[in-house]
Scaffold this active site. Structure first.
Site, PDB file in Angstrom:
ATOM      1  N   HIS A  82       0.646  -1.255   0.005  1.00 13.81           N
ATOM      2  CA  HIS A  82      -0.049  -0.046  -0.040  1.00 13.81           C
ATOM      3  C   HIS A  82       0.807   1.374  -0.060  1.00 13.81           C
ATOM      4  O   HIS A  82       1.841   1.401   0.727  1.00 13.81           O
ATOM      5  CB  HIS A  82      -0.893   0.221   1.126  1.00 13.81           C
ATOM      6  CG  HIS A  82      -1.871   1.192   1.399  1.00 13.81           C
ATOM      7  ND1 HIS A  82      -2.921   1.267   0.599  1.00 13.81           N
ATOM      8  CD2 HIS A  82      -1.904   2.466   1.764  1.00 13.81           C
ATOM      9  CE1 HIS A  82      -3.574   2.391   0.730  1.00 13.81           C
ATOM     10  NE2 HIS A  82      -2.777   3.286   1.742  1.00 13.81           N
ATOM     11  N   ASP A 161     -14.953   2.088   8.196  1.00 18.07           N
ATOM     12  CA  ASP A 161     -13.832   3.092   7.727  1.00 18.07           C
ATOM     13  C   ASP A 161     -14.639   4.287   6.800  1.00 18.07           C
ATOM     14  O   ASP A 161     -14.178   5.372   6.960  1.00 18.07           O
ATOM     15  CB  ASP A 161     -12.851   2.328   7.127  1.00 18.07           C
ATOM     16  CG  ASP A 161     -11.856   3.360   6.413  1.00 18.07           C
ATOM     17  OD1 ASP A 161     -11.056   4.274   7.179  1.00 18.07           O
ATOM     18  OD2 ASP A 161     -11.557   3.476   5.288  1.00 18.07           O
ATOM     19  N   ARG A 168     -14.588  12.417   9.262  1.00 17.08           N
ATOM     20  CA  ARG A 168     -13.245  13.075   9.653  1.00 17.08           C
ATOM     21  C   ARG A 168     -13.064  14.251   8.717  1.00 17.08           C
ATOM     22  O   ARG A 168     -12.665  15.217   9.006  1.00 17.08           O
ATOM     23  CB  ARG A 168     -11.973  11.852   9.820  1.00 17.08           C
ATOM     24  CG  ARG A 168     -12.140  10.932  10.760  1.00 17.08           C
ATOM     25  CD  ARG A 168     -11.126   9.914  10.428  1.00 17.08           C
ATOM     26  NE  ARG A 168      -9.829  10.171  10.098  1.00 17.08           N
ATOM     27  CZ  ARG A 168      -9.039   9.596   9.236  1.00 17.08           C
ATOM     28  NH1 ARG A 168      -9.309   8.410   8.939  1.00 17.08           N
ATOM     29  NH2 ARG A 168      -7.853  10.019   9.088  1.00 17.08           N
ATOM     30  N   SER A 183      -7.051   3.174   9.463  1.00 19.20           N
ATOM     31  CA  SER A 183      -7.952   3.426   8.457  1.00 19.20           C
ATOM     32  C   SER A 183      -7.393   2.707   7.223  1.00 19.20           C
ATOM     33  O   SER A 183      -7.893   1.620   6.628  1.00 19.20           O
ATOM     34  CB  SER A 183      -8.307   4.747   7.739  1.00 19.20           C
ATOM     35  OG  SER A 183      -8.393   4.955   6.469  1.00 19.20           O
ATOM     36  N   LYS A 187      -8.202  -1.725   5.822  1.00 22.37           N
ATOM     37  CA  LYS A 187      -8.653  -2.240   4.541  1.00 22.37           C
ATOM     38  C   LYS A 187      -7.673  -3.085   3.806  1.00 22.37           C
ATOM     39  O   LYS A 187      -8.118  -4.090   3.137  1.00 22.37           O
ATOM     40  CB  LYS A 187      -8.695  -0.811   3.644  1.00 22.37           C
ATOM     41  CG  LYS A 187      -9.901  -0.130   3.717  1.00 22.37           C
ATOM     42  CD  LYS A 187      -9.649   1.436   3.081  1.00 22.37           C
ATOM     43  CE  LYS A 187      -8.763   2.234   3.701  1.00 22.37           C
ATOM     44  NZ  LYS A 187      -9.063   3.826   3.469  1.00 22.37           N
TER      45      LYS A 187
HETATM   46  N1  URA Z   1      -5.838   6.869   3.310  1.00 24.56           N
HETATM   47  C1  URA Z   1      -6.911   6.444   3.916  1.00 24.56           C
HETATM   48  O1  URA Z   1      -7.195   5.356   3.559  1.00 24.56           O
HETATM   49  N2  URA Z   1      -7.173   6.574   5.266  1.00 24.56           N
HETATM   50  C2  URA Z   1      -6.883   7.997   5.871  1.00 24.56           C
HETATM   51  O2  URA Z   1      -7.362   8.227   6.883  1.00 24.56           O
HETATM   52  C3  URA Z   1      -5.801   8.608   5.309  1.00 24.56           C
HETATM   53  C4  URA Z   1      -5.373   8.160   3.983  1.00 24.56           C
END
Ligand code: URA
Ligand code: CA
Length: 430
Positions: A82, A161, A168, A183, A187
């Site tokens: 990622h 999320d 947020r 977050s 994923k």
């Molecule tokens: N990318 C994400 O997936 N989540 C965040 O909180 C910030 C960047």
């Protein structure tokens, strides 16, 4: 349990239990906890921070809020990668076939998303015929047979999320390290990764503007992985300029094909080798990163990495003649040169600005419904440290509209120039 008691605890800096965090995440996902209480909670986290244990527990609560992909039918250690966000980040297109060529299973779930250029899926669709609408069974069979496949994102991955991120965004709580770390990691974990390699970007064009913050984010994510039994490694890499040269969908497919043959930009290749070495090591295919790197260089040199790219694309309907012959990829109607406004050395290239310029051409999506123009984008001709004369080409715009004055202006603004030659950039900080 009462939300108001949990809020008071977090406000006062008391560590929350896994059960309390589950209560909050589940309650919010199911609309039982209102936005105003969740907003207060997020702001309390923003100021009080979270312990490593709380961050890991929050992550797992988000993972469990929706579907989890079961990749247990795929043989081998599934390593995912990622990046915290780069402009025209072509690394996934390169890394996936590169590590698969060494037998590392790549079972990638990828989204379209919004952004300056398309997501990995959009980029791959620049290859005519390529599609990701395959069943989970086909996906698993393909990975077992070829070591690599990509499937579109499932509907209900980490709904918590999605909902929390939306809140947020409007409560000034995006920029909290435990919230970002949980977050991102939720994923990856829900998508079934056994091990995770993270590329944390730092620099003017990145989420994390300074090295200290980037290190904190990297450590927070590695701690989450280790706390919940998924081996995780992180690299901190430079975003004081875009990586590689191409920003745009078809343009990045071409760049990926070139890089897989060792003919791509040096910085892009180097980052792929560094990230790839970690992936191969985590997958247990090499005993050290040095050994892994030599193996990766080997499959680039002997053509197996490019061959794997073609096997992967063909298995999902892609016409791979465009990889052998990249002029066959969709081409924009106009190629318009961008000239340096003065002479000197390139000292910085604000990646975000280049990204916005590419999206103005239609390379990215402004809303979920917008169509991407796969052929358009920008190819940089000059990078940091390069000497330029006034009027010399710094970039090429690939456009389907003739009037690109606004895009040109944006690119020129993204480039900073200095009289003295700038110090060489560091690609990998840590
Ligand atoms: N990318 C994400 O997936 N989540 C965040 O909180 C910030 C960047
Ligand atoms: Ca690129």
């Amino acid at each position: 349990m009462r939300m108001v008691d949990i809020l008071a605890k977090k406000r006062d800096g008391v560590e929350l239990s896994a059960e309390e965090l589950q209560f909050v995440v589940n309650g919010y996902t199911k609309d039982e906890i209102p936005d105003y209480q969740m907003s207060a909670f997020l702001m309390a986290i923003y100021f009080q921070g979270m312990s490593a244990k709380e961050t890991a527990d929050l992550t797992m609560a988000m993972v469990e809020s929706g579907d989890q992909i079961d990749l247990s039918q795929i043989q081998g250690v599934k390593v995912d990668k990622h990046s915290t966000g780069g402009v025209g980040d072509t690394t996934t297109l390169i890394l996936a076939p590169l590590v698969a060529a060494l037998g590392v299973p790549v079972a990638k779930m990828s989204g379209r998303g919004l952004g300056h250029t398309g997501g990995t899926l959009d980029k791959l669709e620049a290859v005519p015929g390529f599609h990701v609408e395959i069943t989970e069974e086909e996906f698993i069979n393909l990975v077992n047979r070829n070591k690599i496949a990509v499937i579109g994102q499932s509907g209900n991955l980490t709904p918590a999320d999605k909902k929390i991120y939306g809140l947020r965004d409007v409560t000034a709580t995006v920029n909290s390290i435990p919230l970002i770390a949980s977050s991102i990691m939720s994923k990856k974990i829900a998508a079934g990764a056994d091990a995770i390699v993270l590329d944390v970007k730092v620099g003017a064009g990145a989420f994390m503007k300074d090295l200290g913050e980037a290190k904190k984010l990297a450590n927070a994510m590695v701690d989450i992985g280790n706390n919940i039994g998924r081996q995780t490694m992180a690299v901190i890499s430079d975003m004081s300029q875009p990586l590689g040269l191409a920003v745009g969908n078809a343009l990045e497919v071409k760049e990926a094909a070139e890089t897989l043959q060792g003919k791509g930009p040096a910085d892009l290749l180097e980052l792929c080798l560094v990230l790839g070495s970690k992936m191969v090591t985590l997958a247990g295919k090499a005993n050290s990163e040095g050994e892994a790197r030599a193996m990766l260089e080997g499959v680039i040199a002997n053509g197996k990495a490019l061959e794997m790219f073609k096997v992967f694309l063909a298995a999902q309907g892609g016409d791979v003649s465009v990889i052998d012959n990249t002029e066959k990829l969709s081409q924009a109607k106009y190629q318009i040169q961008v000239e340096a406004p003065k002479s000197g050395y390139v000292s910085a290239i604000i990646a975000d600005e280049i990204g916005i310029a590419a999206s103005m051409l239609g390379a990215g999506r402004a809303t979920k419904e917008s169509e991407i123009d796969l052929s358009v984008g920008i190819v940089l001709h000059k990078k940091i440290g390069d000497k330029v004369g006034s009027g010399e080409a710094i970039a090429m715009i690939h456009s389907n509209k003739e009037d690109v004055e606004d895009v040109k202006k944006r690119i020129v603004q993204a480039y900073n120039f200095s009289i003295e030659k700038p110090a060489p950039t560091t690609l990998i900080y840590k």
